[in-house]
Design a protein around this motif. Structure first.
Motif, PDB file in Angstrom:
ATOM      1  N   ARG A  10       0.832  -1.202   0.000  1.00 20.71           N
ATOM      2  CA  ARG A  10       0.000   0.000   0.000  1.00 20.71           C
ATOM      3  C   ARG A  10       0.870   1.256   0.000  1.00 20.71           C
ATOM      4  O   ARG A  10       0.592   2.231  -0.715  1.00 20.71           O
ATOM      5  CB  ARG A  10      -0.924  -0.004   1.218  1.00 20.71           C
ATOM      6  CG  ARG A  10      -1.881   1.207   1.240  1.00 20.71           C
ATOM      7  CD  ARG A  10      -2.759   1.216   2.476  1.00 20.71           C
ATOM      8  NE  ARG A  10      -3.608   0.044   2.550  1.00 20.71           N
ATOM      9  CZ  ARG A  10      -3.450  -0.956   3.416  1.00 20.71           C
ATOM     10  NH1 ARG A  10      -2.451  -0.921   4.300  1.00 20.71           N
ATOM     11  NH2 ARG A  10      -4.278  -1.979   3.411  1.00 20.71           N
ATOM     12  N   ARG A  13       2.360   1.698  -3.461  1.00 15.29           N
ATOM     13  CA  ARG A  13       1.316   1.998  -4.448  1.00 15.29           C
ATOM     14  C   ARG A  13       0.874   3.451  -4.350  1.00 15.29           C
ATOM     15  O   ARG A  13       0.754   4.155  -5.362  1.00 15.29           O
ATOM     16  CB  ARG A  13       0.121   1.054  -4.237  1.00 15.29           C
ATOM     17  CG  ARG A  13      -1.067   1.371  -5.149  1.00 15.29           C
ATOM     18  CD  ARG A  13      -2.223   0.428  -4.928  1.00 15.29           C
ATOM     19  NE  ARG A  13      -2.785   0.474  -3.595  1.00 15.29           N
ATOM     20  CZ  ARG A  13      -3.573   1.453  -3.137  1.00 15.29           C
ATOM     21  NH1 ARG A  13      -3.858   2.495  -3.927  1.00 15.29           N
ATOM     22  NH2 ARG A  13      -4.076   1.400  -1.922  1.00 15.29           N
ATOM     23  N   LEU A  23      -3.395  -0.485 -10.296  1.00 16.93           N
ATOM     24  CA  LEU A  23      -2.320  -1.457 -10.100  1.00 16.93           C
ATOM     25  C   LEU A  23      -2.790  -2.857 -10.498  1.00 16.93           C
ATOM     26  O   LEU A  23      -2.051  -3.613 -11.143  1.00 16.93           O
ATOM     27  CB  LEU A  23      -1.848  -1.445  -8.646  1.00 16.93           C
ATOM     28  CG  LEU A  23      -0.740  -2.454  -8.302  1.00 16.93           C
ATOM     29  CD1 LEU A  23       0.490  -2.220  -9.172  1.00 16.93           C
ATOM     30  CD2 LEU A  23      -0.384  -2.377  -6.823  1.00 16.93           C
ATOM     31  N   GLU A  38      -3.391  -6.749  -0.077  1.00 15.15           N
ATOM     32  CA  GLU A  38      -2.996  -5.486   0.535  1.00 15.15           C
ATOM     33  C   GLU A  38      -3.520  -5.355   1.958  1.00 15.15           C
ATOM     34  O   GLU A  38      -2.906  -4.691   2.805  1.00 15.15           O
ATOM     35  CB  GLU A  38      -3.482  -4.310  -0.324  1.00 15.15           C
ATOM     36  CG  GLU A  38      -2.888  -2.980   0.108  1.00 15.15           C
ATOM     37  CD  GLU A  38      -3.144  -1.876  -0.893  1.00 15.15           C
ATOM     38  OE1 GLU A  38      -3.965  -0.993  -0.577  1.00 15.15           O
ATOM     39  OE2 GLU A  38      -2.522  -1.888  -1.979  1.00 15.15           O
ATOM     40  N   CYS A  52       4.245  -6.766  -8.812  1.00 13.51           N
ATOM     41  CA  CYS A  52       4.054  -5.484  -8.130  1.00 13.51           C
ATOM     42  C   CYS A  52       5.381  -4.744  -7.978  1.00 13.51           C
ATOM     43  O   CYS A  52       5.459  -3.518  -8.162  1.00 13.51           O
ATOM     44  CB  CYS A  52       3.412  -5.696  -6.755  1.00 13.51           C
ATOM     45  SG  CYS A  52       1.698  -6.255  -6.819  1.00 13.51           S
ATOM     46  N   LEU A  56       5.921  -1.084  -9.644  1.00 12.87           N
ATOM     47  CA  LEU A  56       6.149   0.030  -8.725  1.00 12.87           C
ATOM     48  C   LEU A  56       7.616   0.443  -8.653  1.00 12.87           C
ATOM     49  O   LEU A  56       7.954   1.447  -8.021  1.00 12.87           O
ATOM     50  CB  LEU A  56       5.640  -0.340  -7.323  1.00 12.87           C
ATOM     51  CG  LEU A  56       4.131  -0.628  -7.238  1.00 12.87           C
ATOM     52  CD1 LEU A  56       3.765  -1.129  -5.846  1.00 12.87           C
ATOM     53  CD2 LEU A  56       3.325   0.611  -7.597  1.00 12.87           C
TER      54      LEU A  56
END
Length: 394
Positions: A10, A13, A23, A38, A52, A56
């Motif tokens: 989180r 993100r 996402l 999450e 991820c 990210l």
């Protein structure tokens, strides 16, 4: 700094300015599934952690957190983790010797031979050998860490991608998507952005044959936004986007995407890294442009482009010749050149029969409906029996 994996996810993100839905779309998983991860209601798989982490751009923090903080894994999950994270053989006994360069080269050669065969014959001939080869390469990738494991994982990803394409050619859309997503996961685990991005191009191709313009455009754009693929893959993604815009009737957007694809293709190095992705045609952009012009209703222009481009496609590339040959005949027929459409179709029958393509039959059905408007025309009566036989074949 956040503690659990979900908290860390989180944090990164939000820092990247992405909503959970954005996402989820980028990593190709559902928003609900990502929400459970999450909120620490579900542990992340190694694949999701790596996806991820890559999107990210957090330098392995999420991969490390997933490996450190997850609950105890069962034996099957450990095997999957070993595959995705490249940590070597976690399966216990029975590990084979580390494959040397000759072994890896031999498996590459086997794959290239199957690809060559796939250009010329039915997908039914190559699908089972492809699956068997993928199983072998994937198993070896699980058992070997370091550069050897990574190279094997990349080869497994490329085989999976091509298996997805052959599944689509066989008319099996469900398996086409499954193999394509398998290729994406394997390539991300091995750190190759090209195959991961190209998987979206392949899915966009499935959408194109469903005549779903919005999905074609969206998936092709995802291929260009996610990761850092090389110019060839980005060019092929822009080409697919252009075809989606043409299907939607937006000529300006289609031409803009084709121009972008041409600029990207011009920057591709002469020596492409193995294995090459996408069409083996000398100029895949112009073939696709001819296809798109037909979808835009500019059939005389489409036929002229396809006539010119197909003249340079080698006789051994039967799948390409069948696909674009039928589209050329359709363009001639739709522009009112019925004799020309029937003559070029007769020239294409041999290629169509050999490759046994479900996607080509999609265009054949449209061509049959079009020629049916001239059912009393002599040239149409001459080709129609062969056309019906090809459509009846499954």
């Amino acid at each position: 700094m956040a503690g659990t994996f979900g908290e860390l996810l989180r944090e990164h993100r939000v820092a990247a300015g992405l909503s959970m839905g954005q996402l989820a779309k980028l990593i190709h998983y559902s928003k609900g599934y990502l929400s459970k991860i999450e909120n620490d209601l579900k542990p992340p798989t190694p694949t999701v952690a790596r996806l991820c982490d890559g999107v990210l751009d957090v330098g392995g923090r999420l991969v490390e957190a997933a490996a450190r903080g997850g609950p105890a894994l069962g034996r099957r999950q450990v095997l999957v983790a070993g595959t995705m994270l490249g940590v070597g053989a976690l399966a216990g006994s029975g590990t084979r010797a580390v494959p040397d360069e000759h072994v890896i080269a031999g498996m590459r050669t086997s794959f290239e031979q199957l690809r060559e065969l796939g250009l010329q014959t039915s997908p039914a001939v190559v699908l089972e050998p492809l699956k068997a080869l993928h199983h072998t390469v994937h198993a070896l990738a699980r058992e070997n860490a370091g550069p050897v494991g990574t190279r094997l994982l990349l080869l497994a990803a490329r085989i999976a991608e091509y298996t997805g394409w052959m599944s689509q050619e066989a008319g099996d859309e469900q398996n086409a998507v499954w193999w394509t997503r398998q290729a994406s996961e394997l390539s991300r685990a091995a750190g190759d952005p090209d195959i991961a991005s190209y998987a979206f191009v392949r899915e966009a191709g499935v959408a194109l044959y469903r005549r779903d313009a919005a999905a074609t455009i969206g998936l092709a754009q995802q291929a260009q936004w996610i990761g850092s693929a090389g110019p060839r893959v980005l060019a092929l993604a822009a080409r697919r986007e252009a075809q989606g815009h043409a299907l939607a009737g937006d000529r300006y957007a289609a031409e803009s995407a084709f121009d972008r694809a041409a600029r990207l293709m011009a920057s591709v190095p002469q020596e492409s890294p193995y294995p090459a992705l996408g069409s083996s045609a000398a100029d895949p952009l112009e073939l696709a442009r001819g296809w798109a012009l037909s979808d835009l209703g500019l059939n005389a222009e489409a036929a002229a482009v396809l006539d010119r481009q197909l003249a340079s496609v080698p006789a051994a590339s039967r799948r390409t010749r069948a696909r674009f040959g039928v589209r050329r005949s359709l363009a001639h027929a739709l522009s009112g050149e019925v004799d020309r459409g029937c003559r070029t179709l007769a020239d294409t029958f041999g290629d169509v029969a050999h490759v046994d393509s479900a996607t080509v039959r999609t265009d054949l059905r449209q061509l049959a409906r079009t020629l049916g408007r001239w059912h009393n025309h002599g040239a149409v009566r001459e080709v129609y029996p062969d056309l019906k036989r090809l459509l009846a074949h499954r």
